[in-house]
Write a protein that holds these residues in place. Structure first.
Motif, mmCIF file in Angstrom:
data_model
loop_
_atom_site.group_PDB
_atom_site.id
_atom_site.type_symbol
_atom_site.label_atom_id
_atom_site.label_comp_id
_atom_site.label_asym_id
_atom_site.label_seq_id
_atom_site.Cartn_x
_atom_site.Cartn_y
_atom_site.Cartn_z
ATOM 1 N N PHE A 45 8.045 20.399 4.797
ATOM 2 C CA PHE A 45 6.678 20.920 4.834
ATOM 3 C C PHE A 45 6.499 22.149 3.953
ATOM 4 O O PHE A 45 5.391 22.658 3.826
ATOM 5 C CB PHE A 45 6.268 21.253 6.277
ATOM 6 C CG PHE A 45 5.884 20.053 7.075
ATOM 7 C CD1 PHE A 45 4.624 19.501 6.985
ATOM 8 C CD2 PHE A 45 6.801 19.449 7.920
ATOM 9 C CE1 PHE A 45 4.268 18.386 7.715
ATOM 10 C CE2 PHE A 45 6.458 18.330 8.655
ATOM 11 C CZ PHE A 45 5.191 17.802 8.549
ATOM 12 N N GLY A 46 7.579 22.653 3.363
ATOM 13 C CA GLY A 46 7.493 23.792 2.463
ATOM 14 C C GLY A 46 7.123 25.093 3.140
ATOM 15 O O GLY A 46 6.390 25.900 2.579
ATOM 16 N N VAL A 47 7.627 25.324 4.359
ATOM 17 C CA VAL A 47 7.216 26.505 5.126
ATOM 18 C C VAL A 47 8.335 27.529 5.308
ATOM 19 O O VAL A 47 8.231 28.408 6.152
ATOM 20 C CB VAL A 47 6.664 26.110 6.516
ATOM 21 C CG1 VAL A 47 5.427 25.267 6.390
ATOM 22 C CG2 VAL A 47 7.723 25.417 7.353
ATOM 23 N N GLN A 48 9.377 27.488 4.520
ATOM 24 C CA GLN A 48 10.505 28.389 4.709
ATOM 25 C C GLN A 48 10.092 29.854 4.643
ATOM 26 O O GLN A 48 10.641 30.688 5.351
ATOM 27 C CB GLN A 48 11.611 28.149 3.655
ATOM 28 C CG GLN A 48 12.205 26.786 3.681
ATOM 29 C CD GLN A 48 11.420 25.786 2.835
ATOM 30 O OE1 GLN A 48 10.282 25.979 2.468
ATOM 31 N NE2 GLN A 48 12.048 24.670 2.540
ATOM 32 N N ASN A 49 9.151 30.214 3.800
ATOM 33 C CA ASN A 49 8.776 31.606 3.587
ATOM 34 C C ASN A 49 7.514 32.020 4.341
ATOM 35 O O ASN A 49 6.990 33.101 4.106
ATOM 36 C CB ASN A 49 8.580 31.871 2.086
ATOM 37 C CG ASN A 49 9.848 31.603 1.317
ATOM 38 O OD1 ASN A 49 10.937 31.857 1.803
ATOM 39 N ND2 ASN A 49 9.700 31.074 0.126
ATOM 40 N N ASP A 50 7.020 31.190 5.221
ATOM 41 C CA ASP A 50 5.815 31.503 5.990
ATOM 42 C C ASP A 50 6.163 31.403 7.471
ATOM 43 O O ASP A 50 6.228 30.317 8.034
ATOM 44 C CB ASP A 50 4.697 30.527 5.618
ATOM 45 C CG ASP A 50 3.365 30.900 6.240
ATOM 46 O OD1 ASP A 50 3.342 31.366 7.392
ATOM 47 O OD2 ASP A 50 2.334 30.707 5.567
ATOM 48 N N GLU A 51 6.389 32.547 8.090
ATOM 49 C CA GLU A 51 6.900 32.574 9.463
ATOM 50 C C GLU A 51 5.984 31.873 10.458
ATOM 51 O O GLU A 51 6.435 31.126 11.315
ATOM 52 C CB GLU A 51 7.114 34.026 9.894
ATOM 53 C CG GLU A 51 7.866 34.158 11.192
ATOM 54 C CD GLU A 51 8.163 35.609 11.525
ATOM 55 O OE1 GLU A 51 7.961 35.975 12.691
ATOM 56 O OE2 GLU A 51 8.585 36.355 10.626
ATOM 57 N N GLN A 52 4.676 32.094 10.344
ATOM 58 C CA GLN A 52 3.746 31.507 11.299
ATOM 59 C C GLN A 52 3.674 29.983 11.150
ATOM 60 O O GLN A 52 3.738 29.254 12.136
ATOM 61 C CB GLN A 52 2.358 32.121 11.127
ATOM 62 C CG GLN A 52 1.457 31.896 12.305
ATOM 63 C CD GLN A 52 0.191 32.726 12.213
ATOM 64 O OE1 GLN A 52 -0.166 33.222 11.157
ATOM 65 N NE2 GLN A 52 -0.497 32.856 13.319
ATOM 66 N N ALA A 53 3.566 29.506 9.932
ATOM 67 C CA ALA A 53 3.535 28.056 9.711
ATOM 68 C C ALA A 53 4.877 27.438 10.097
ATOM 69 O O ALA A 53 4.929 26.349 10.655
ATOM 70 C CB ALA A 53 3.191 27.749 8.260
ATOM 71 N N ALA A 54 5.974 28.166 9.825
ATOM 72 C CA ALA A 54 7.309 27.661 10.181
ATOM 73 C C ALA A 54 7.436 27.500 11.688
ATOM 74 O O ALA A 54 8.022 26.524 12.169
ATOM 75 C CB ALA A 54 8.385 28.596 9.649
ATOM 76 N N GLU A 55 6.865 28.435 12.450
ATOM 77 C CA GLU A 55 6.935 28.332 13.916
ATOM 78 C C GLU A 55 6.183 27.104 14.415
ATOM 79 O O GLU A 55 6.631 26.409 15.316
ATOM 80 C CB GLU A 55 6.361 29.601 14.545
ATOM 81 C CG GLU A 55 6.559 29.644 16.036
ATOM 82 C CD GLU A 55 6.057 30.943 16.660
ATOM 83 O OE1 GLU A 55 5.821 30.918 17.877
ATOM 84 O OE2 GLU A 55 5.908 31.945 15.947
ATOM 85 N N TYR A 56 5.040 26.818 13.809
ATOM 86 C CA TYR A 56 4.278 25.630 14.181
ATOM 87 C C TYR A 56 5.081 24.364 13.885
ATOM 88 O O TYR A 56 5.163 23.453 14.708
ATOM 89 C CB TYR A 56 2.942 25.610 13.424
ATOM 90 C CG TYR A 56 2.169 24.348 13.658
ATOM 91 C CD1 TYR A 56 1.523 24.129 14.863
ATOM 92 C CD2 TYR A 56 2.100 23.364 12.680
ATOM 93 C CE1 TYR A 56 0.831 22.956 15.087
ATOM 94 C CE2 TYR A 56 1.405 22.204 12.899
ATOM 95 C CZ TYR A 56 0.768 22.001 14.104
ATOM 96 O OH TYR A 56 0.094 20.833 14.328
ATOM 97 N N VAL A 57 5.711 24.319 12.714
ATOM 98 C CA VAL A 57 6.519 23.157 12.334
ATOM 99 C C VAL A 57 7.713 23.024 13.283
ATOM 100 O O VAL A 57 8.096 21.909 13.660
ATOM 101 C CB VAL A 57 6.953 23.247 10.854
ATOM 102 C CG1 VAL A 57 7.982 22.208 10.506
ATOM 103 C CG2 VAL A 57 5.732 23.096 9.950
#
Length: 198
Positions: A45-57
């Motif tokens: 999902f390409g969320v490694q550098n986005d903490e909030q989006a990473a938590e959702y994933v």
């Protein structure tokens, strides 16, 4: 002849053997080890550098990881795809509610919903191509307030599972907002299609 799988509600689901073979081929290409790990899911999902989006994933990953072993194996992958692609509306909404109810208390409050909506907005931005990018018409705060106005029937500041499901069924806009994460299947399919092109 199809294969039988049991979904989250314990119902038998038939999946065509050819379709199952196609899913397996894609799974093996993406997960040669036979399992999908959290870091691979986040990378997808390409969320490694986005903490909030990473938590959702991460929450989405945990919902797919039925046996809690911190991996998604092929059977869990099939169950997830089946839910996303063919699941009944109520099953999808129950799954969505499970992801949104971060503290697991059986209700969704405004801070939980706001955090999820913000994460979804960020995730959608990450997953969009340059030509698709645009500003949403409502802020996450406005989305949360409107959902609570329309769905919180008893006015207690929390959404129960019944309110969540009933609200989504009664109002198309609410359905669209509450099922944003149900589009995970669409995002997964799109990301796979785009990565297959390269």
């Amino acid at each position: 002849m199809g294969q039988h799988f049991t979904n989250e509600e314990g119902e038998q689901v038939d999946i065509d053997a050819a379709e199952l073979q196609e899913w397996y081929k894609k799974f093996v290409v993406e997960c040669p080890s036979g399992t999908l790990f959290m870091h691979e899911f986040k990378h997808f999902f390409g969320v490694q550098n986005d903490e909030q989006a990473a938590e959702y994933v991460e929450n989405m990953f945990k919902a797919f990881d039925k046996n809690g072993d911190n991996t998604i194996d092929f059977l869990e992958y099939v169950a997830a795809l089946n839910l996303v692609l063919r699941g009944k509306l109520e099953h999808k909404l129950r799954w969505t509610f499970k992801i949104y109810d971060k503290d697991g208390n059986g209700c969704i409050d405004k801070p939980e919903l706001l955090e999820i909506i913000e994460s979804i907005y960020r995730l959608k931005q990450i997953c969009q191509t340059e030509g698709e990018k645009g500003q949403p018409s409502l802020t996450p705060e406005e989305v949360v307030e409107r959902i609570f106005e329309l769905v919180d029937e008893n006015g207690d500041g929390q959404l129960s599972l019944d309110e969540f499901i009933d609200g989504a069924r009664k109002d198309r806009w609410v359905m669209k907002m509450l099922q944003m994460d149900g589009n995970a299947g669409v995002w997964i399919t799109e990301r796979r299609r785009k990565s297959a092109m390269f």
